[in-house]
Design an enzyme around this catalytic site. Structure first.
Site, PDB file in Angstrom:
ATOM      1  N   LYS A  27       6.854  25.424  -4.417  1.00  0.00           N
ATOM      2  CA  LYS A  27       8.029  25.007  -3.640  1.00  0.00           C
ATOM      3  C   LYS A  27       9.253  25.818  -4.063  1.00  0.00           C
ATOM      4  O   LYS A  27       9.278  26.416  -5.148  1.00  0.00           O
ATOM      5  CB  LYS A  27       8.300  23.514  -3.813  1.00  0.00           C
ATOM      6  CG  LYS A  27       8.798  23.079  -5.186  1.00  0.00           C
ATOM      7  CD  LYS A  27       9.128  21.587  -5.178  1.00  0.00           C
ATOM      8  CE  LYS A  27       9.562  21.083  -6.540  1.00  0.00           C
ATOM      9  NZ  LYS A  27      10.828  21.636  -7.028  1.00  0.00           N
ATOM     10  N   ASP A  77       6.889  20.077 -11.347  1.00  0.00           N
ATOM     11  CA  ASP A  77       7.659  21.048 -12.133  1.00  0.00           C
ATOM     12  C   ASP A  77       7.559  20.884 -13.648  1.00  0.00           C
ATOM     13  O   ASP A  77       8.537  21.092 -14.367  1.00  0.00           O
ATOM     14  CB  ASP A  77       9.144  20.996 -11.745  1.00  0.00           C
ATOM     15  CG  ASP A  77       9.388  21.265 -10.275  1.00  0.00           C
ATOM     16  OD1 ASP A  77       8.438  21.615  -9.559  1.00  0.00           O
ATOM     17  OD2 ASP A  77      10.543  21.112  -9.834  1.00  0.00           O
ATOM     18  N   CYS A  84      14.418  17.006  -8.695  1.00  0.00           N
ATOM     19  CA  CYS A  84      13.183  17.141  -7.916  1.00  0.00           C
ATOM     20  C   CYS A  84      12.355  15.868  -7.860  1.00  0.00           C
ATOM     21  O   CYS A  84      11.751  15.564  -6.830  1.00  0.00           O
ATOM     22  CB  CYS A  84      12.358  18.300  -8.463  1.00  0.00           C
ATOM     23  SG  CYS A  84      13.212  19.887  -8.322  1.00  0.00           S
TER      24      CYS A  84
END
Length: 214
Positions: free
Chosen positions: A114, A38, A147
């Site tokens: 995701k 990310d 995450c």
């Protein structure tokens, strides 16, 4: 002549030492992949969810990525697309959801989309790693306490050996029952948590030490 011989011998020994260290580092990186989680525009200045230290973490992630590329080691980019109700960043088709230019995927580097903090949940990450014989993960990314943490713990449960590059991760201030917990404390606490019990979930190292082979 003796001085020439000594100098030549010293040079040969130094060269042998460098080659041995490089070979050892290469052996240690067998079956290892880089996981970049990310690192997307919304987390950087001007984005919808700017993190504390995003620029520094992005720079260190870029250094680790360059190392993997130089050594032809596998790289996996994780990109979060928010589809949950009420989401206000990483929205589908938004510039903020794009992977940051510092770490843009190249060539055949794997990109996985995701929708949950755990990068393994409802993705083909596990299958990809198994298919390619990956047993060790070097993890970078954002956010440290969401995450990165979720993915690292899941990876351990799935049998992977993990190294997290601590200064290639970032987070932001959090609220706990009306009290602000500063990002630097959140960062320290979560990195300490995943490296607890002798590095149970992950070994945490900084980018400089990782690149030096430590």
């Amino acid at each position: 002549m003796k001085n020439v011989f000594r100098n030549t011998l010293a040079l040969c020994l130094a060269l042998f030492s460098v080659l041995t260290i490089n070979a050892q580092q290469k052996r240690n990186m067998e079956n290892t992949a880089l996981l970049i989680i990310d690192v997307q525009n919304d987390y950087f200045p001007g984005g919808k969810m700017e993190l504390a230290g995003a620029e520094a973490a992005g720079n260190n992630t870029q250094k680790i990525l360059e190392y993997f590329r130089r050594n032809s080691l596998p790289v996996i980019h994780i990109r979060h697309i928010a589809v949950n109700e009420g989401a206000d960043f990483f929205l589908p088709d938004s510039p903020g959801s794009e992977i940051h230019p510092r770490v843009s995927p190249k060539g055949n580097e794997k990109v996985i989309i995701k929708h949950f903090p755990n990068s393994f949940r409802e993705t083909d990450l596990l299958q990809y790693l198994q298919k390619n014989g990956i047993k060790n993960l070097v993890i970078t990314g954002m956010m440290t306490d969401v995450c990165v943490d979720a993915t690292t713990r899941a990876a351990f449960d799935l049998g992977f050996s993990n190294s997290v590059i601590g200064d290639a991760t970032a987070t932001r201030d959090r609220d706990l029952n009306g009290q602000v917990v500063k990002a630097v404390e959140v960062q320290k606490s979560f990195l300490a948590g995943i490296s607890a019990l002798g590095g149970l979930y992950a070994k945490v190292v900084n980018a400089r030490d990782f690149l030096a082979g430590q």
